[in-house]
Structure formats: structure tokens, C-alpha cells
Design a protein around this motif. Structure first.
Motif, PDB file in Angstrom:
ATOM      1  N   VAL A 345      22.541  16.618  -7.723  1.00 45.89           N
ATOM      2  CA  VAL A 345      23.602  17.624  -7.703  1.00 45.89           C
ATOM      3  C   VAL A 345      23.021  19.022  -7.500  1.00 45.89           C
ATOM      4  N   LEU A 346      21.904  19.323  -8.166  1.00 45.96           N
ATOM      5  CA  LEU A 346      21.277  20.629  -7.969  1.00 45.96           C
ATOM      6  C   LEU A 346      20.836  20.814  -6.521  1.00 45.96           C
ATOM      7  N   THR A 347      20.325  19.753  -5.930  1.00 43.83           N
ATOM      8  CA  THR A 347      19.885  19.839  -4.533  1.00 43.83           C
ATOM      9  C   THR A 347      21.054  20.130  -3.603  1.00 43.83           C
ATOM     10  N   MET A 348      22.180  19.474  -3.819  1.00 44.83           N
ATOM     11  CA  MET A 348      23.337  19.730  -2.973  1.00 44.83           C
ATOM     12  C   MET A 348      23.819  21.177  -3.099  1.00 44.83           C
ATOM     13  N   SER A 349      23.795  21.712  -4.308  1.00 47.51           N
ATOM     14  CA  SER A 349      24.211  23.106  -4.486  1.00 47.51           C
ATOM     15  C   SER A 349      23.199  24.060  -3.858  1.00 47.51           C
ATOM     16  N   THR A 350      21.916  23.675  -3.897  1.00 48.59           N
ATOM     17  CA  THR A 350      20.874  24.490  -3.252  1.00 48.59           C
ATOM     18  C   THR A 350      21.091  24.518  -1.746  1.00 48.59           C
ATOM     19  N   PHE A 351      21.377  23.360  -1.165  1.00 42.35           N
ATOM     20  CA  PHE A 351      21.641  23.301   0.273  1.00 42.35           C
ATOM     21  C   PHE A 351      22.821  24.191   0.639  1.00 42.35           C
ATOM     22  N   PHE A 352      23.880  24.114  -0.144  1.00 44.20           N
ATOM     23  CA  PHE A 352      25.062  24.924   0.143  1.00 44.20           C
ATOM     24  C   PHE A 352      24.724  26.412   0.093  1.00 44.20           C
ATOM     25  N   THR A 353      23.977  26.807  -0.920  1.00 40.69           N
ATOM     26  CA  THR A 353      23.626  28.217  -1.087  1.00 40.69           C
ATOM     27  C   THR A 353      22.729  28.714   0.032  1.00 40.69           C
ATOM     28  N   GLU A 354      21.709  27.920   0.362  1.00 38.10           N
ATOM     29  CA  GLU A 354      20.711  28.367   1.332  1.00 38.10           C
ATOM     30  C   GLU A 354      21.150  28.169   2.779  1.00 38.10           C
ATOM     31  N   ASP A 355      21.760  27.031   3.073  1.00 36.89           N
ATOM     32  CA  ASP A 355      22.067  26.684   4.458  1.00 36.89           C
ATOM     33  C   ASP A 355      23.447  27.149   4.913  1.00 36.89           C
ATOM     34  N   VAL A 356      24.292  27.550   3.968  1.00 35.10           N
ATOM     35  CA  VAL A 356      25.618  28.046   4.332  1.00 35.10           C
ATOM     36  C   VAL A 356      25.781  29.502   3.912  1.00 35.10           C
ATOM     37  N   VAL A 357      25.731  29.751   2.611  1.00 38.43           N
ATOM     38  CA  VAL A 357      26.001  31.105   2.109  1.00 38.43           C
ATOM     39  C   VAL A 357      24.979  32.110   2.617  1.00 38.43           C
ATOM     40  N   SER A 358      23.698  31.848   2.344  1.00 44.30           N
ATOM     41  CA  SER A 358      22.658  32.806   2.731  1.00 44.30           C
ATOM     42  C   SER A 358      22.476  32.899   4.239  1.00 44.30           C
ATOM     43  N   GLU A 359      22.772  31.812   4.949  1.00 41.60           N
ATOM     44  CA  GLU A 359      22.560  31.766   6.394  1.00 41.60           C
ATOM     45  C   GLU A 359      23.661  32.487   7.160  1.00 41.60           C
ATOM     46  N   PHE A 360      24.899  32.371   6.684  1.00 46.15           N
ATOM     47  CA  PHE A 360      26.017  32.871   7.474  1.00 46.15           C
ATOM     48  C   PHE A 360      26.739  34.085   6.865  1.00 46.15           C
ATOM     49  N   PHE A 361      26.316  34.503   5.691  1.00 48.72           N
ATOM     50  CA  PHE A 361      26.923  35.678   5.063  1.00 48.72           C
ATOM     51  C   PHE A 361      25.839  36.688   4.734  1.00 48.72           C
ATOM     52  N   GLU A 362      25.968  37.878   5.301  1.00 48.12           N
ATOM     53  CA  GLU A 362      24.935  38.900   5.137  1.00 48.12           C
ATOM     54  C   GLU A 362      25.060  39.579   3.771  1.00 48.12           C
ATOM     55  N   GLY A 363      23.915  40.068   3.294  1.00 47.90           N
ATOM     56  CA  GLY A 363      23.900  40.876   2.088  1.00 47.90           C
ATOM     57  C   GLY A 363      24.096  40.118   0.797  1.00 47.90           C
ATOM     58  N   VAL A 364      23.884  38.796   0.801  1.00 47.38           N
ATOM     59  CA  VAL A 364      24.036  38.016  -0.430  1.00 47.38           C
ATOM     60  C   VAL A 364      22.833  38.275  -1.338  1.00 47.38           C
ATOM     61  N   THR A 365      23.082  38.752  -2.543  1.00 47.32           N
ATOM     62  CA  THR A 365      22.005  39.041  -3.494  1.00 47.32           C
ATOM     63  C   THR A 365      21.558  37.763  -4.196  1.00 47.32           C
TER      64      THR A 365
END
Length: 494
Positions: A345-365
Motif C-alpha cells: 500500500v505504501l508503494t502504491m501511494s508513493t507511485f501516485f505521489t511521484e509519478d502523478v502529483v510531482s510529475e504533472f503538478f508544478e510547485g508541489v512541496t
């Protein structure tokens, strides 16, 4: 009517779960607020933590519920069916392919396979495809752990804790230490739970064997059934040679490609840690699989009329262990379940954060990235619980399908490290082809009769490589500069 014995079993189990939460709380206090610390524990795992993080995460309900159930239904061949090749191939892959993943992660700051793919092939959306496919294959595998939790709770408390509540308990407890502690929380609790699980399983194996008159007597009792047919299953489904080979390849390659393991390869403190882990890991695997399979095998003669083979291990525990030990046994079995669910479960949330949020949304702290990871944790937990309530497949069936899915991602990711002229178009095609092929065989129009006796995974893997080679030959490779970046980082490495 609630018996005193059931109350004591439940009390021991609750005490164990509180200890697990305590370990998770300590880990959470040591976890900083940075993205690198929450998601990767600052790449600081030593040999003991990495070994048990990999081992415990792999010791899912497949080991504690699925393997004994398979042995109960088909005989002692269940041992080789799952680990014949895995125990030997995995260490080799860890010190070759896994070593390269560790080097590249450390060199370029990658956290996920999707980031490696985007960077290596200068792509924008390839990482997203990796993330989506890993997620699709992992959700059914998470179900395995949740299913197992519900099964053992119901069986070992004689229904005092029903399936739905047992499954929910596992989900809630795991969530309470993963949510605040991240990777360090899973690593530290996995170390504790892996040790508990191994000690309890070996204890069950020894005690049940003695209660059955000794290991030789227990095995001989099964051997007397049907003139020893259950001791010699060669060629009998599912142990026909081509299917046996298929299963070995699926588990060996698919097991290495577990996304929660791929990420943990990058958490190693040093190459020495990886090397020591690769040497110790096969020993741990054998110590876990042999007792689990043999307990299920002995159950053929000891409890010949069980309705659901997946219940054989908890039923054997309930029948042959002293009642006051059952709570400890339940805790050990739950250790196997929870130590896999948390990493997945942690890995899936990591993928979402890194491969979606951080990749496609600028300025994410960093703070926002951690928050998104935690929200996705809750979503995955919810989906896993609902799925566990609805599924009707056996644990082995569910796991094998997920293993095959992971295995179809092996060549596309390996191309980043071993295939100089591979292209992003070839990787896209390989991923989509493997994914679609498995689903078409499982639910669609492709009949298994065209696989010549192999599991569909094997011909799909061969044709996937051929297809990727053809596409690579007619499409443009990434820049020479990027190729040289990777070749220089991996120079002299297998």
C-alpha cells in the motif's frame, strides 16, 4: 456462546497488535517530514532491516494460507511449484538487475520505476503507464493479505471475530503505523513481524509434527492414501512439466518485480547490504516455505474433510495446538499478512505521489507530497477491503494472476539497464502487449489451448521480447548523451 478460550486468544492477539503499533509509533517519531525520508527512509536500511523488509513483505497470505491450501489439495509438490526456481533466481537478480536499480536510484535520485523509465527514455508519460499497471496488478495482491487476515481471525476465534471484522482489523492496524511512519514505519515493523512470523511458523511445524507422531509418521500417513499418489504427483495437474516450468518462471521473475520490492532495493545503505541480503534471503525463504507446505500436506490425513483448503493451516493450528498458544499462532500468521500489505500500500501511494502529483503538478512541496501519499493510502485501503469482501477466487489463483502481471513488466524495465538501443515506443508496446495478453487469456477470447501446455505467461513473455525488438529497430533511440549517462553509471556492473 463466547468461550473463555476464545477471549484469551483474542486478548493475546490484541496485545500483539498493540506491540506492532508501538514499533510503528517509534518509527514514526524518527521519520522526518521530507519526501525522501517518508517515502524512502533516507535510503538508510542496513542488512537486517533490508533482509526482513524484503522477506516479510514477500511472506504474504500466499505462504501462510495459499501454500498449505495448495498442498492440501494437490500434494507435496506444492513446495517446488512455488519456490523451485525463486529461491535460486531471486538472489542472482538482486545482485545484477537489483544492483543496477540501486545504483541508478542513488545516482539520479529516482524513487520509482516510472521515474527511471521517464528519465532513461526521455519520456513524459511512460512512468504513468508503469504506475497504472503496477497499481492494477498490486490491488488484487493486496486482497490476498486482507483475505488471509479475515480467514485466520474467523477460523482461530471460532467465528467470534467474523471474516469481515478480521479483514477490517488488519486494514486498520496496518494503516495506523504506515500512515504516520512511511517507509521507516514499514521497514521497522517488518523486521519485528518477520522475526515473529518465522519463529511462530517453525514452532507450529515442530509441535504439530510431534502431535502427529513425528515428522516421518505424519508424512507416512498421507503416503498411505491412494497408494502414495499424493507423494508422487509428477505430470498430474497442476504439476505437468510445462506448467511446472511456467509457474517457476512466473514466481521467480514476478516475485522480483514486486513494486514494493523494487522500491526497497533503492533503500539499501550500501552495496554490501545488497550482497549480504542476497546471500541470506534464500535461506529465509526455505525456512518459511517448507513448514507451511508440510503442515498443509499433513492435513490431508489429519483433517480429510475440510471444505475450503485455504482454511487448512488455521484449522490444523486450532486442532493440534494448546488453546493458550492459538493466540500466539494467530499473531504470527497476522505478522505475515500485515508485513506484506503495508509495503504494497505504501508503494502504491508513493507511485501516485511521484509519478502523478510531482510529475504533472508544478510547485508541489515535500509536505504536500507526503499529504498526497497519505490520502492515496486511505483510498487503496478502502478498495482492498471492499475487494476482499467481494472476491471468490482462492488465494493461490489471485496471487498467480498478479505474479504474471508483474512478470510481464520485467523485460520493459530491464531494457533500461541492459538494452542500449531500446526505445520508449518499444517499452510502451511491450507493456501494453503483456497487459492486454494476460487479460485476454484470463477473461477474453484467447484459449489456453494455443499455449502448448504452458501458462499463457511464457509465450507472452517470448513474443513480448520479439515485438519490442522489432519496434526498437524502427523507432528512434533516446539521445546519445542519456544513453552514455546510464552506461557510465553502470560501467563494470553485471
Amino acid at each position: 456462546m463466547v468461550s473463555t478460550e476464545n477471549v484469551v486468544v483474542l486478548a493475546i492477539t490484541v496485545a500483539y497488535l498493540l506491540v506492532v503499533l508501538g514499533v510503528g509509533t517509534i518509527a514514526a517519531r524518527a521519520t522526518g517530514s521530507s519526501r525522501e525520508d517518508f517515502l524512502m527512509a533516507d535510503r538508510s536500511f542496513g542488512t537486517v532491516v533490508l533482509l526482513f523488509a524484503l522477506f516479510a513483505t514477500n511472506m504474504t497470505a500466499v505462504v501462510m494460507i495459499g501454500a498449505p491450501g495448495l498442498a492440501y489439495g494437490t500434494g507435496a509438490g506444492a513446495l517446488g511449484f512455488f519456490v523451485a526456481l525463486f529461491a535460486f533466481i531471486f538472489p542472482v537478480l538482486l545482485m545484477t538487475f537489483g544492483y543496477r536499480i540501486w545504483i541508478v536510484g542513488k545516482r539520479f535520485g529516482h524513487i520509482t520505476p516510472g521515474q527511471i523509465a521517464n528519465h532513461r527514455w526521455e519520456a513524459k508519460y511512460l512512468g504513468l503507464v508503469f504506475m497504472l499497471m503496477f497499481t492494477i496488478w498490486t490491488i488484487p495482491y493486496i486482497l490476498v493479505g486482507v483475505q488471509g487476515g479475515g480467514i485466520v481471525f474467523e477460523a482461530l476465534t471460532e467465528g467470534l471475530v467474523p471474516y469481515w471484522l478480521g479483514a477490517l482489523t488488519v486494514i486498520v492496524v496496518v494503516g495506523l503505523y504506515v500512515y504516520p511512519g512511511g517507509m521507516r514505519g514499514t521497514g521497522w515493523t517488518n523486521t519485528f513481524q518477520g522475526m515473529v512470523f518465522l519463529v511462530v511458523l517453525l514452532g507450529l511445524f515442530a509441535y504439530i509434527g510431534l502431535r502427529l507422531g513425528g515428522f516421518s509418521s505424519a508424512t507416512q500417513s498421507v503416503g498411505e492414501i491412494n497408494d502414495g499418489a499424493l507423494l508422487d504427483r509428477a505430470g498430474i495437474p497442476p504439476y505437468a512439466p510445462r506448467m511446472w516450468f511456467s509457474q517457476g518462471i512466473i514466481v521467480a521473475i514476478g516475485g522480483f518485480m514486486f513494486p514494493h520490492l523494487v522500491i526497497r532495493y533503492m533503500t539499501a545503505r550500501s552495496v554490501t547490504t545488497l550482497r549480504q541480503t542476497s546471500l541470506l534471503y534464500p535461506i529465509a525463504i526455505v525456512l518459511a516455505w517448507v513448514p507451511a507446505v508440510m503442515i498443509g500436506f499433513w492435513g490431508i490425513a489429519a483433517i480429510p474433510d475440510i471444505d475450503n483448503p485455504d482454511f487448512i493451516l488455521p484449522t490444523m493450528v486450532f486442532e493440534f495446538m494448546p488453546w493458550w498458544v492459538i493466540g500466539i499462532a494467530l499473531a504470527g500468521i497476522l505478522a505475515a499478512m500485515m508485513s506484506s500489505i503495508d509495503g504494497q500500500v505504501l508503494t502504491m501511494s508513493t507511485f501516485f505521489t511521484e509519478d502523478v502529483v510531482s510529475e504533472f503538478f508544478e510547485g508541489v512541496t515535500d509536505k504536500q507530497a507526503v499529504w498526497y501519499a497519505r490520502v492515496f493510502l486511505v483510498v487503496i485501503f478502502g478498495l482492498a477491503y471492499v475487494g476482499a469482501l467481494l472476491t471468490t477466487d482462492t488465494i493461490v489463483d489471485t496471487a498467480t494472476f498478479a505474479f504474471a502481471g508483474y512478470g510481464m513488466m520485467f523485460i520493459p524495465l530491464a531494457a533500461a539497464f541492459y538494452w542500449r538501443w531500446s526505445t520508449k515506443e518499444a517499452v510502451y508496446v511491450g507493456l501494453i502487449y503483456g497487459f492486454a495478453g494476460l487479460w485476454l487469456f484470463e477473461f477474453g477470447p484467447l484459449p489456453e489451448s494455443i499455449t502448448m501446455g504452458f501458462h499463457p505467461f511464457v509465450p507472452l513473455l517470448v513474443t513480448q521480447f520479439i515485438l519490442m525488438a522489432i519496434v526498437s529497430a524502427v523507432t528512434q533511440s533516446p539521445s546519445e548523451e542519456r544513453i552514455e549517462e546510464y552506461e557510465s553509471a553502470l560501467e563494470g556492473i553485471w
